[in-house]
Scaffold this motif. Sequence first.
Motif, PDB file in Angstrom:
ATOM      1  N   GLU A 155       0.836  -1.213   0.000  1.00 19.95           N
ATOM      2  CA  GLU A 155       0.000   0.000   0.000  1.00 19.95           C
ATOM      3  C   GLU A 155       0.862   1.252   0.000  1.00 19.95           C
ATOM      4  O   GLU A 155       0.490   2.265  -0.590  1.00 19.95           O
ATOM      5  CB  GLU A 155      -0.904  -0.002   1.241  1.00 19.95           C
ATOM      6  CG  GLU A 155      -2.040  -0.998   1.145  1.00 19.95           C
ATOM      7  CD  GLU A 155      -2.891  -1.030   2.407  1.00 19.95           C
ATOM      8  OE1 GLU A 155      -2.709  -0.142   3.264  1.00 19.95           O
ATOM      9  OE2 GLU A 155      -3.712  -1.946   2.530  1.00 19.95           O
ATOM     10  N   ARG A 156       2.018   1.171   0.657  1.00 21.12           N
ATOM     11  CA  ARG A 156       2.883   2.356   0.749  1.00 21.12           C
ATOM     12  C   ARG A 156       3.813   2.494  -0.461  1.00 21.12           C
ATOM     13  O   ARG A 156       3.994   3.584  -1.000  1.00 21.12           O
ATOM     14  CB  ARG A 156       3.746   2.279   2.014  1.00 21.12           C
ATOM     15  CG  ARG A 156       2.971   2.375   3.308  1.00 21.12           C
ATOM     16  CD  ARG A 156       3.917   2.587   4.485  1.00 21.12           C
ATOM     17  NE  ARG A 156       4.941   1.554   4.555  1.00 21.12           N
ATOM     18  CZ  ARG A 156       4.807   0.408   5.219  1.00 21.12           C
ATOM     19  NH1 ARG A 156       3.700   0.148   5.863  1.00 21.12           N
ATOM     20  NH2 ARG A 156       5.779  -0.491   5.238  1.00 21.12           N
ATOM     21  N   ASN A 157       4.405   1.368  -0.879  1.00 20.90           N
ATOM     22  CA  ASN A 157       5.462   1.444  -1.903  1.00 20.90           C
ATOM     23  C   ASN A 157       5.148   0.710  -3.202  1.00 20.90           C
ATOM     24  O   ASN A 157       5.996   0.637  -4.074  1.00 20.90           O
ATOM     25  CB  ASN A 157       6.764   0.861  -1.320  1.00 20.90           C
ATOM     26  CG  ASN A 157       7.206   1.590  -0.073  1.00 20.90           C
ATOM     27  OD1 ASN A 157       7.350   2.807  -0.080  1.00 20.90           O
ATOM     28  ND2 ASN A 157       7.395   0.862   1.014  1.00 20.90           N
ATOM     29  N   GLY A 158       3.954   0.113  -3.294  1.00 21.80           N
ATOM     30  CA  GLY A 158       3.628  -0.669  -4.464  1.00 21.80           C
ATOM     31  C   GLY A 158       4.030  -2.120  -4.243  1.00 21.80           C
ATOM     32  O   GLY A 158       4.895  -2.412  -3.415  1.00 21.80           O
ATOM     33  N   PRO A 159       3.398  -3.042  -4.987  1.00 16.61           N
ATOM     34  CA  PRO A 159       3.676  -4.474  -4.776  1.00 16.61           C
ATOM     35  C   PRO A 159       5.088  -4.867  -5.221  1.00 16.61           C
ATOM     36  O   PRO A 159       5.422  -4.739  -6.390  1.00 16.61           O
ATOM     37  CB  PRO A 159       2.613  -5.181  -5.627  1.00 16.61           C
ATOM     38  CG  PRO A 159       2.140  -4.170  -6.597  1.00 16.61           C
ATOM     39  CD  PRO A 159       2.364  -2.817  -6.006  1.00 16.61           C
ATOM     40  N   ASP A 160       5.890  -5.341  -4.248  1.00 19.36           N
ATOM     41  CA  ASP A 160       7.267  -5.723  -4.529  1.00 19.36           C
ATOM     42  C   ASP A 160       7.525  -7.108  -3.904  1.00 19.36           C
ATOM     43  O   ASP A 160       7.594  -7.244  -2.682  1.00 19.36           O
ATOM     44  CB  ASP A 160       8.224  -4.678  -3.931  1.00 19.36           C
ATOM     45  CG  ASP A 160       9.657  -4.878  -4.397  1.00 19.36           C
ATOM     46  OD1 ASP A 160      10.038  -6.029  -4.700  1.00 19.36           O
ATOM     47  OD2 ASP A 160      10.406  -3.875  -4.461  1.00 19.36           O
ATOM     48  N   ALA A 161       7.658  -8.105  -4.766  1.00 15.94           N
ATOM     49  CA  ALA A 161       7.875  -9.468  -4.274  1.00 15.94           C
ATOM     50  C   ALA A 161       9.233  -9.592  -3.586  1.00 15.94           C
ATOM     51  O   ALA A 161       9.454 -10.507  -2.792  1.00 15.94           O
ATOM     52  CB  ALA A 161       7.768 -10.467  -5.419  1.00 15.94           C
ATOM     53  N   GLY A 162      10.155  -8.674  -3.876  1.00 17.99           N
ATOM     54  CA  GLY A 162      11.444  -8.657  -3.190  1.00 17.99           C
ATOM     55  C   GLY A 162      11.248  -8.380  -1.711  1.00 17.99           C
ATOM     56  O   GLY A 162      11.907  -8.984  -0.858  1.00 17.99           O
ATOM     57  N   TYR A 163      10.321  -7.476  -1.399  1.00 16.05           N
ATOM     58  CA  TYR A 163      10.030  -7.169   0.006  1.00 16.05           C
ATOM     59  C   TYR A 163       9.494  -8.415   0.709  1.00 16.05           C
ATOM     60  O   TYR A 163       9.894  -8.722   1.838  1.00 16.05           O
ATOM     61  CB  TYR A 163       9.013  -6.030   0.097  1.00 16.05           C
ATOM     62  CG  TYR A 163       8.722  -5.617   1.527  1.00 16.05           C
ATOM     63  CD1 TYR A 163       9.447  -4.609   2.145  1.00 16.05           C
ATOM     64  CD2 TYR A 163       7.728  -6.267   2.258  1.00 16.05           C
ATOM     65  CE1 TYR A 163       9.199  -4.246   3.464  1.00 16.05           C
ATOM     66  CE2 TYR A 163       7.472  -5.909   3.574  1.00 16.05           C
ATOM     67  CZ  TYR A 163       8.209  -4.899   4.165  1.00 16.05           C
ATOM     68  OH  TYR A 163       7.957  -4.551   5.469  1.00 16.05           O
ATOM     69  N   PHE A 164       8.587  -9.128   0.023  1.00 13.85           N
ATOM     70  CA  PHE A 164       8.010 -10.339   0.619  1.00 13.85           C
ATOM     71  C   PHE A 164       9.109 -11.351   0.952  1.00 13.85           C
ATOM     72  O   PHE A 164       9.160 -11.900   2.062  1.00 13.85           O
ATOM     73  CB  PHE A 164       6.987 -10.954  -0.340  1.00 13.85           C
ATOM     74  CG  PHE A 164       6.500 -12.302   0.086  1.00 13.85           C
ATOM     75  CD1 PHE A 164       5.708 -12.451   1.215  1.00 13.85           C
ATOM     76  CD2 PHE A 164       6.850 -13.435  -0.623  1.00 13.85           C
ATOM     77  CE1 PHE A 164       5.277 -13.697   1.620  1.00 13.85           C
ATOM     78  CE2 PHE A 164       6.427 -14.686  -0.226  1.00 13.85           C
ATOM     79  CZ  PHE A 164       5.625 -14.811   0.897  1.00 13.85           C
ATOM     80  N   LEU A 165      10.013 -11.564   0.000  1.00 11.18           N
ATOM     81  CA  LEU A 165      11.110 -12.523   0.227  1.00 11.18           C
ATOM     82  C   LEU A 165      12.038 -12.023   1.343  1.00 11.18           C
ATOM     83  O   LEU A 165      12.421 -12.790   2.236  1.00 11.18           O
ATOM     84  CB  LEU A 165      11.892 -12.724  -1.071  1.00 11.18           C
ATOM     85  CG  LEU A 165      13.084 -13.685  -0.998  1.00 11.18           C
ATOM     86  CD1 LEU A 165      12.640 -15.087  -0.572  1.00 11.18           C
ATOM     87  CD2 LEU A 165      13.805 -13.750  -2.349  1.00 11.18           C
ATOM     88  N   GLY A 166      12.369 -10.735   1.291  1.00 13.20           N
ATOM     89  CA  GLY A 166      13.263 -10.165   2.302  1.00 13.20           C
ATOM     90  C   GLY A 166      12.695 -10.264   3.707  1.00 13.20           C
ATOM     91  O   GLY A 166      13.403 -10.615   4.660  1.00 13.20           O
TER      92      GLY A 166
END
Lengths: 241, 101
Positions: free
Chosen positions: A136-147
């Motif tokens: 919601e804040r930065n847009g959907p980033d699958a890297g964030y999910f993995l991190g």
Amino acid sequence: MVMTITSARPDPRTPVMTAAGLRRGLVAALPFILSNGLAGLVMGLTYKGLGLGALQAILFSLLLYSATAQAIILSMWASPLPIVAMVIACIATNSRYLLMGAHLRQLFDGLANRKILPSLFLLADASWLMTSSDAERNGPDAGYFLGASIPMAVGWIGGTALAYVAPLTANGSLRLAAALLPTMFIATLIPSQWKGAKSLWPWLTSGVVALVVARFVDPSWSMLIGGGCGTLVSMMAKTDG
Amino acid sequence: MDDLHLLGAIAVLGLTCYAMRVGGYVLATSLRDDGFVARFLRLAPGNLFIAFIVAGCLSGGLPGLIGTLVALVTMAFTAREWAALGAGFGAALATAALGTS
């Protein structure tokens, strides 16, 4: 299978898997090394109390990677193992992952499956919540999910291993208290599930049916039958909120 | 129970857990959000947890009941899993020790 992580995002609304997101998720989830480490440690002590070897205990935490499923499987422990009941329990207790996965599909739809499917091995309640919030804040980033998922997994699996390395033993009262940890694990999830008065009758039904099944039928099935009956009562409500 | 049997069981349970994790993602296009199955799955966890706790307290006796209640109340007030587990574990341990002394 090659997982490519790019260095920048082209459009805030386009799902991506970036190195920046990976770093952001890693840093945000660092405290989970400690909290999951403690939880993993007590889970490891419970495995140790059951007489499981370090390899089997670590594999349990690595491959199942689910405190809920592992706790419930421990409660069903018997010789021979009731595999069918355990698989059904895994499906029932992890059914929430179906909905989390469906939600992640909405976020990451368009990303190649080879990028996201391996990461889903580490899907957990907390990483899903954090990813939803970050999207919601930065847009959907699958890297964030993995991190965000990595410190959680390191804590959980490392904690389990630590139980075998540290000079900790579970005897007498300590063994009894350690055996109760799975029940306490689940109890910590209860406040987040409470939906006010709406939860009262379904939960009462779940509890009473589970009590009857555990006492007069088979304790291995009390959770599934009790929870199933309670869920049917929940479904009688007009709304779920 | 031999090691091979146990490792096989862990592999089957691990596959089941992974299937649940990828299942929602893969099947998202065919699972109607307002359908019976989706609603049952959405409402199931809390009820399953309660049933599990009741059975756990039944087998754990007084230490189980005290430890679980302390963990639950601590979680409700602190929202910290580690604090709730630590408090619950300590309470169960103390109750068990008092019962055997």
